[in-house]
Design a protein around this motif. Structure first.
Motif, PDB file in Angstrom:
ATOM      1  N   GLN A  91       7.524  -4.460  -9.501  1.00 49.57           N
ATOM      2  CA  GLN A  91       8.014  -4.093 -10.820  1.00 49.57           C
ATOM      3  C   GLN A  91       7.161  -2.989 -11.436  1.00 49.57           C
ATOM      4  OE1 GLN A  91       8.019  -7.253 -13.749  1.00 49.57           O
ATOM      5  NE2 GLN A  91       9.701  -6.298 -14.884  1.00 49.57           N
ATOM      6  N   GLN A  92       5.872  -3.035 -11.205  1.00 49.74           N
ATOM      7  CA  GLN A  92       4.989  -1.993 -11.714  1.00 49.74           C
ATOM      8  C   GLN A  92       5.348  -0.613 -11.146  1.00 49.74           C
ATOM      9  OE1 GLN A  92       0.982  -3.251 -10.813  1.00 49.74           O
ATOM     10  NE2 GLN A  92       1.123  -5.069 -12.114  1.00 49.74           N
ATOM     11  N   ALA A  93       5.924  -0.619  -9.945  1.00 49.81           N
ATOM     12  CA  ALA A  93       6.346   0.636  -9.308  1.00 49.81           C
ATOM     13  C   ALA A  93       7.816   0.938  -9.578  1.00 49.81           C
ATOM     14  CB  ALA A  93       6.097   0.560  -7.804  1.00 49.81           C
ATOM     15  N   GLY A  94       8.474   0.143 -10.425  1.00 45.54           N
ATOM     16  CA  GLY A  94       9.879   0.366 -10.738  1.00 45.54           C
ATOM     17  C   GLY A  94      10.830  -0.132  -9.680  1.00 45.54           C
ATOM     18  N   GLY A 125      13.327   7.402  -3.454  1.00 44.54           N
ATOM     19  CA  GLY A 125      14.379   7.271  -4.459  1.00 44.54           C
ATOM     20  C   GLY A 125      15.130   5.963  -4.404  1.00 44.54           C
ATOM     21  N   VAL A 126      14.501   4.904  -3.854  1.00 43.93           N
ATOM     22  CA  VAL A 126      15.168   3.608  -3.814  1.00 43.93           C
ATOM     23  C   VAL A 126      14.787   2.797  -5.048  1.00 43.93           C
ATOM     24  CG1 VAL A 126      15.258   3.625  -1.302  1.00 43.93           C
ATOM     25  CG2 VAL A 126      13.346   2.495  -2.445  1.00 43.93           C
ATOM     26  N   ASP A 127      15.576   1.755  -5.319  1.00 48.19           N
ATOM     27  CA  ASP A 127      15.417   0.963  -6.534  1.00 48.19           C
ATOM     28  C   ASP A 127      14.866  -0.432  -6.272  1.00 48.19           C
ATOM     29  OD1 ASP A 127      16.839   2.882  -8.436  1.00 48.19           O
ATOM     30  OD2 ASP A 127      18.334   2.601  -6.865  1.00 48.19           O
ATOM     31  N   GLY A 128      14.843  -0.862  -5.022  1.00 46.94           N
ATOM     32  CA  GLY A 128      14.336  -2.187  -4.716  1.00 46.94           C
ATOM     33  C   GLY A 128      14.092  -2.348  -3.233  1.00 46.94           C
ATOM     34  N   LEU A 129      13.305  -3.375  -2.878  1.00 47.27           N
ATOM     35  CA  LEU A 129      13.002  -3.684  -1.486  1.00 47.27           C
ATOM     36  C   LEU A 129      13.629  -5.016  -1.108  1.00 47.27           C
ATOM     37  CD1 LEU A 129       9.229  -2.730  -1.075  1.00 47.27           C
ATOM     38  CD2 LEU A 129      11.265  -1.287  -0.821  1.00 47.27           C
ATOM     39  N   VAL A 130      14.135  -5.073   0.118  1.00 46.17           N
ATOM     40  CA  VAL A 130      14.657  -6.309   0.691  1.00 46.17           C
ATOM     41  C   VAL A 130      13.720  -6.715   1.813  1.00 46.17           C
ATOM     42  CG1 VAL A 130      16.622  -7.452   1.765  1.00 46.17           C
ATOM     43  CG2 VAL A 130      17.008  -5.551   0.166  1.00 46.17           C
ATOM     44  N   LEU A 131      13.126  -7.896   1.705  1.00 43.61           N
ATOM     45  CA  LEU A 131      12.233  -8.401   2.746  1.00 43.61           C
ATOM     46  C   LEU A 131      13.011  -9.328   3.667  1.00 43.61           C
ATOM     47  CD1 LEU A 131       9.019  -9.131   0.652  1.00 43.61           C
ATOM     48  CD2 LEU A 131       9.675  -7.032   1.846  1.00 43.61           C
ATOM     49  N   THR A 132      12.781  -9.203   4.971  1.00 47.38           N
ATOM     50  CA  THR A 132      13.529  -9.981   5.953  1.00 47.38           C
ATOM     51  C   THR A 132      13.045 -11.425   5.994  1.00 47.38           C
ATOM     52  OG1 THR A 132      12.034  -9.545   7.794  1.00 47.38           O
ATOM     53  CG2 THR A 132      13.726  -7.886   7.347  1.00 47.38           C
ATOM     54  N   LEU A 156       0.811  -1.213   0.000  1.00 46.06           N
ATOM     55  CA  LEU A 156       0.000   0.000   0.000  1.00 46.06           C
ATOM     56  C   LEU A 156       0.848   1.269   0.000  1.00 46.06           C
ATOM     57  CD1 LEU A 156      -2.880  -0.859   2.511  1.00 46.06           C
ATOM     58  CD2 LEU A 156      -3.106  -0.410   0.063  1.00 46.06           C
ATOM     59  N   GLN A 157       2.114   1.147   0.382  1.00 42.92           N
ATOM     60  CA  GLN A 157       2.974   2.321   0.522  1.00 42.92           C
ATOM     61  C   GLN A 157       4.087   2.358  -0.519  1.00 42.92           C
ATOM     62  OE1 GLN A 157       2.481   4.852   2.382  1.00 42.92           O
ATOM     63  NE2 GLN A 157       0.846   4.126   3.723  1.00 42.92           N
ATOM     64  N   LEU A 158       3.862   1.769  -1.682  1.00 41.03           N
ATOM     65  CA  LEU A 158       4.910   1.757  -2.706  1.00 41.03           C
ATOM     66  C   LEU A 158       5.303   3.164  -3.140  1.00 41.03           C
ATOM     67  CD1 LEU A 158       3.953  -1.281  -4.971  1.00 41.03           C
ATOM     68  CD2 LEU A 158       5.518  -1.185  -3.020  1.00 41.03           C
ATOM     69  N   ASP A 159       4.359   4.100  -3.081  1.00 40.79           N
ATOM     70  CA  ASP A 159       4.684   5.479  -3.447  1.00 40.79           C
ATOM     71  C   ASP A 159       5.719   6.077  -2.511  1.00 40.79           C
ATOM     72  OD1 ASP A 159       4.125   7.960  -5.010  1.00 40.79           O
ATOM     73  OD2 ASP A 159       3.476   8.687  -3.045  1.00 40.79           O
TER      74      ASP A 159
END
Length: 323
Positions: free
Chosen positions: A76-79, A49-56, A40-43
């Motif tokens: 990917q839809q959010a870049g 200004g980050v390029d990817g997420l790391v999930l624990t 819900l908070q991809l924006d």
């Protein structure tokens, strides 16, 4: 001392964000953070200004592996790319690229020397200043002085090679417990300044130390850690020397660190004051002098090209080009 990273499919100027979904955002209203809240908070991530997420590792408990493809598609839809935390390394999804995690674990400027020595060994890696099992860098390296967030964010932003932010570092959050208690960096992210609002049950558990540093307040303050971090990551994305250059460590003395980026473009010098009192750094002579590209905190350059840095200030400067 010069160093570089070897080739990697992850861009060398990439910034990843290590998110702890259980303490990030409540997406289903049960008072606990979850992956739905992250989506819900991809924006928030794209604006940062980050390029990817790391999930624990905790995010993956009880979930079928096929679920990750659906998450990867949403990101990917959010870049954004998807990375999964393993033991001391990150693994990309679905390619399976593995990059080791190298984190500053010592205290203050002395710890930076150790970190940069490890950096000099080369090889592809993710570089970070925090994580879920470490006390927050503001408390670990600055004695709780919130201004210390700026030079450490600046250091991450200038490194050629992928870097990772731990959830809340962009807000300059201090540790919310004794330094040895890892629960101190797992307080829910402070989204609203007034957590007693009944519409935000998860926010009532926000650490008292973090409530005045809420995202809702920092959004409105131009010089807040959040907005300073956004400036740095925007600079990082457009700076060719971060993507294609290398670093020459030119000095670390009495808490004043200066780092030189060199490559095909004109060099950059990053000067960080890691101590709470004002310090001066004399830049080497240049034919046309120096110009400031980006400053954080109380930083200014005098006519004789001396950098005057207030406590925990940072400056990125370059030689003046021919007019």
């Amino acid at each position: 001392m010069t160093f570089d990273t070897r080739s990697s499919s992850l861009p060398r100027n990439a910034t990843l964000y290590r998110v702890d979904s259980a303490h990030f955002f409540d997406g289903d209203g049960d008072g606990r953070g979850d992956l739905a809240g992250v989506l819900l908070q991809l924006d928030y991530f794209t604006r940062l200004g980050v390029d990817g997420l790391v999930l624990t590792r905790h995010d993956r408990r009880g979930l079928a592996e096929g679920y990750w493809q659906a998450i990867a598609d949403r990101l990917q839809q959010a870049g954004l790319s998807l990375w999964l935390e393993e033991y001391r390394h990150y693994r990309s999804w679905p390619q399976g690229q593995i990059l080791p995690l190298c984190t500053l674990v010592d205290h203050g400027p002395v710890g930076l020397t150790h970190w940069l020595e490890k950096r000099a060994q080369g090889g592809a890696a993710i570089w970070a200043t925090g994580g879920q099992d470490l006390a927050r860098v503001v408390s670990r390296c600055g004695g709780g002085d919130l201004k210390v967030a700026l030079p450490y964010l600046a250091l991450l932003a200038c490194l050629p090679g992928p870097v990772s932010l731990w959830q809340g570092e962009e807000l300059g959050l201090p540790h919310a417990a004794e330094l040895g208690d890892t629960r101190g960096n797992r307080s829910p992210l402070p989204w609203v300044e007034y957590p007693e609002q009944p519409s935000h049950p998860m926010q009532r558990r926000v650490a008292a130390e973090h409530r005045a540093m809420a995202i809702s307040r920092q959004e409105q303050e131009p010089d807040s850690p959040l907005n300073q971090c956004r400036r740095l990551l925007q600079w990082r994305r457009r700076q060719p020397l971060v993507a294609n250059g290398r670093i020459d460590v030119t000095g670390l003395h009495d808490g004043l660190l200066w780092v030189r980026l060199v490559g095909e473009q004109p060099s950059l010098t990053v000067v960080l004051n890691l101590l709470p009192y004002r310090q001066h750094h004399h830049l080497p002579p240049q034919t046309r002098g120096w110009q400031a590209e980006l400053t954080l905190g109380q930083a200014e350059m005098s006519d004789d090209h001396t950098l005057n840095l207030g406590g925990f200030a940072a400056a990125i400067v370059r030689p003046k080009e021919q007019e």
